[in-house]
Design an enzyme around this catalytic site. Structure first.
Site, short mmCIF file in Angstrom:
data_model
loop_
_atom_site.label_atom_id
_atom_site.label_comp_id
_atom_site.label_asym_id
_atom_site.label_seq_id
_atom_site.Cartn_x
_atom_site.Cartn_y
_atom_site.Cartn_z
N SER A 1 0.85 -1.19 0.00
CA SER A 1 0.00 0.00 0.00
C SER A 1 0.88 1.24 0.00
O SER A 1 2.10 1.17 0.24
CB SER A 1 -0.96 -0.03 1.18
N SER A 2 0.26 2.39 -0.24
CA SER A 2 1.02 3.63 -0.36
C SER A 2 1.66 4.03 0.96
O SER A 2 2.55 4.90 0.99
CB SER A 2 0.11 4.75 -0.85
N CYS A 3 1.26 3.41 2.08
CA CYS A 3 1.84 3.77 3.38
C CYS A 3 3.29 3.33 3.51
O CYS A 3 3.95 3.66 4.49
CB CYS A 3 1.01 3.24 4.53
N TYR B 1 2.51 -1.75 10.02
CA TYR B 1 2.01 -2.34 8.78
C TYR B 1 2.96 -2.01 7.62
O TYR B 1 3.32 -2.87 6.81
CB TYR B 1 0.63 -1.73 8.52
N LYS C 1 5.13 -4.46 5.09
CA LYS C 1 4.96 -4.42 3.62
C LYS C 1 6.29 -4.12 2.92
O LYS C 1 6.56 -4.68 1.86
CB LYS C 1 3.91 -3.36 3.24
N HIS D 1 -11.52 1.69 6.81
CA HIS D 1 -10.82 2.85 6.27
C HIS D 1 -11.79 4.03 6.15
O HIS D 1 -12.99 3.89 6.33
CB HIS D 1 -10.23 2.50 4.90
N1 LIG Z 1 -8.31 -1.96 1.30
C1 LIG Z 1 -7.49 -1.01 0.91
O1 LIG Z 1 -7.80 0.20 0.91
C2 LIG Z 1 -6.12 -1.34 0.43
C3 LIG Z 1 -5.35 -0.31 -0.07
C4 LIG Z 1 -4.09 -0.59 -0.53
C5 LIG Z 1 -3.64 -1.88 -0.48
N2 LIG Z 1 -4.39 -2.87 -0.01
C6 LIG Z 1 -3.80 -4.22 0.04
O2 LIG Z 1 -4.61 -5.23 -0.49
C7 LIG Z 1 -4.44 -6.42 0.25
C8 LIG Z 1 -5.78 -6.98 0.68
O3 LIG Z 1 -6.54 -5.99 1.34
P1 LIG Z 1 -8.12 -6.12 1.55
O4 LIG Z 1 -8.60 -4.73 1.75
O5 LIG Z 1 -8.70 -6.99 0.51
O6 LIG Z 1 -8.18 -6.87 2.96
P2 LIG Z 1 -9.40 -7.74 3.59
O7 LIG Z 1 -10.68 -7.42 2.93
O8 LIG Z 1 -9.27 -7.60 5.06
O9 LIG Z 1 -9.00 -9.22 3.20
C9 LIG Z 1 -7.85 -9.79 3.70
C10 LIG Z 1 -7.86 -11.25 3.36
O10 LIG Z 1 -6.69 -11.80 3.92
C11 LIG Z 1 -7.00 -13.08 4.41
N3 LIG Z 1 -6.18 -13.37 5.57
C12 LIG Z 1 -5.90 -12.56 6.63
N4 LIG Z 1 -5.17 -13.23 7.53
C13 LIG Z 1 -5.00 -14.48 7.02
C14 LIG Z 1 -4.34 -15.65 7.48
N5 LIG Z 1 -3.69 -15.66 8.67
N6 LIG Z 1 -4.37 -16.76 6.71
C15 LIG Z 1 -5.02 -16.76 5.53
N7 LIG Z 1 -5.65 -15.70 5.03
C16 LIG Z 1 -5.64 -14.57 5.78
C17 LIG Z 1 -8.46 -13.07 4.82
O11 LIG Z 1 -8.97 -14.36 4.59
P3 LIG Z 1 -10.37 -14.94 5.20
O12 LIG Z 1 -11.45 -14.06 4.67
O13 LIG Z 1 -10.47 -16.30 4.66
O14 LIG Z 1 -10.24 -14.86 6.69
C18 LIG Z 1 -9.04 -12.02 3.89
O15 LIG Z 1 -9.72 -12.62 2.83
C19 LIG Z 1 -3.51 -6.07 1.42
O16 LIG Z 1 -2.21 -6.48 1.12
C20 LIG Z 1 -3.54 -4.59 1.48
O17 LIG Z 1 -2.30 -4.04 1.87
C21 LIG Z 1 -5.64 -2.64 0.45
#
Ligand SMILES: NC(=O)c1ccc[n+]([C@@H]2O[C@H](COP(=O)([O-])OP(=O)(O)OC[C@H]3O[C@@H](n4cnc5c(N)ncnc54)[C@H](OP(=O)(O)O)[C@@H]3O)[C@@H](O)[C@H]2O)c1
Length: 317
Positions: free
Chosen positions: A109-111, A138, A142, A181
């Site tokens: 992420s941008s952080c 975090y 990353k 967020h």
């Molecule tokens: N959301 C944003 O604004 C944003 C912005 C920039 C980057 N990102 C990046 O995108 C990625 C995903 O973000 P997201 O927003 O989609 O997050 P999310 O909705 O919270 O989903 C995270 C996923 O990770 C899985 N997970 C977490 N802990 C786990 C573990 N111990 N073992 C297996 N699976 C695990 C969860 O699986 P289960 O559902 O099966 O528990 C869930 O499906 C991250 O790397 C984040 O840095 C997100």
């Protein structure tokens, strides 16, 4: 090169990002997608991850699994944000290397960029100054993931690449006020205030910081673009290249939701980084750019929220 039968493991497929990537790949006809929930495969468990890779032998891995959250969650759980994210990504990256996965996409992420880096943020600003303290746990996790993939590229000549999305939003977002967020949190607050007779809405901070937002389906397109092309460098920003003040964002959401009450800004709460805009010229030069405008994306997200608000916590892909 990738074909429709390539075995692709999407780690974190039930998350907002992983889910959007899965839908995108399915729509394009990729038929050999490998997925596991966290209860089926805990990615923090190195032995379990190694056994899974040895048995399934994915050809391509997309790491969209992480422990994510906003300022509050990062402040309350620094150890988990640092350690669990490192465990998840280390296990995935190392198992991929050892089982000869040729292509790995790491999402950060941008952080990861310094708090006061020049704007817009270029990839080359990584590790040039100190991080924003509210999410440094975090961010440090990353950064180690980005560096692990870069090291693999250098040492083993494999196509391991890191994509750093700006703030994302969209369907299957997290609307839990404890962990969400800024954009979904505002949407929920405006919605509930509307339901309660258009009572005032109190929002965190001064409203003056500048932020950029990308609809999650656009990120999914960027990931599929990265799968179908060999990206020549190790790190790419993914965003819209356009930012706005949090106050302006609040007005766009307020309008989409139809809330007609007052907005109160609680300046005693932290603002975070004053501005965070990605320089996306590297991705643009390769041929990817976003398609969904902010207003359209917010309207789509609110339509999804209205359909799913009763059970948004339980909604799983
Ligand atoms: N959301 C944003 O604004 C944003 C912005 C920039 C980057 N990102 C990046 O995108 C990625 C995903 O973000 P997201 O927003 O989609 O997050 P999310 O909705 O919270 O989903 C995270 C996923 O990770 C899985 N997970 C977490 N802990 C786990 C573990 N111990 N073992 C297996 N699976 C695990 C969860 O699986 P289960 O559902 O099966 O528990 C869930 O499906 C991250 O790397 C984040 O840095 C997100």
């Amino acid at each position: 090169m990738l074909n429709k039968e390539t075995k692709i493991f999407i780690a974190g497929h039930r998350g907002m990002v992983g889910g959007a990537i899965k839908r995108n790949l399915e729509e394009k006809g990729y038929s050999n997608l490998l997925v596991r929930t966290s209860s089926e495969l805990d990615l923090r468990n190195q032995a379990a991850v190694t056994a899974f890779f040895e048995e399934e032998k994915p050809e391509v891995v997309i790491d969209a699994a992480a422990r994510v959250g906003g300022i509050l969650a990062n402040n309350n759980f620094p150890y988990q944000f640092l350690m669990e994210n490192m465990q998840i990504q280390n296990n995935l990256i190392d198992a991929s290397l050892k089982t000869d996965v040729q292509k790995f996409i790491f999402l950060g992420s941008s952080c990861i960029y310094p708090k006061f880096a020049p704007q817009p943020l270029k990839e080359e600003y990584l590790l040039t100054d100190t991080l924003e303290p509210t999410n440094e746990w975090y961010a440090i996790a990353k950064i180690t993931g980005v560096k692990a993939c870069e090291a693999i590229r250098k040492q083993f000549d494999k196509d391991y690449v890191s994509l750093m999305p700006t703030n994302l939003y969209g369907t299957y977002d997290n609307f839990d006020l404890q962990t969400s967020h800024v954009l979904p949190a505002m949407m929920r607050k405006f919605h509930e205030a509307k339901e309660n007779g258009h009572v005032p809405v109190t929002l965190w901070g001064s409203g003056t910081p500048m932020r950029e937002f990308l609809f999650v389906d656009d990120l999914a397109e960027a990931v599929v673009f990265a799968l179908n092309n060999v990206l020549p460098d190790y790190l790419y920003n993914v965003g819209t290249g356009v930012d706005l003040r949090i106050k302006e964002l609040a007005e766009v959401i307020q309008k989409a939701v139809g809330h007609e009450g007052e907005i109160i800004w609680d300046s005693s709460k932290p603002d975070g980084t004053p501005r965070k805009l990605m320089d996306i010229s590297k991705m643009h030069a390769l041929g990817w750019s976003h398609k969904v405008a902010l207003k359209e994306g917010i309207e789509k997200t609110y339509a999804w929220f209205l359909e799913n608000q009763q059970n948004y916590k339980e909604v799983k892909l």
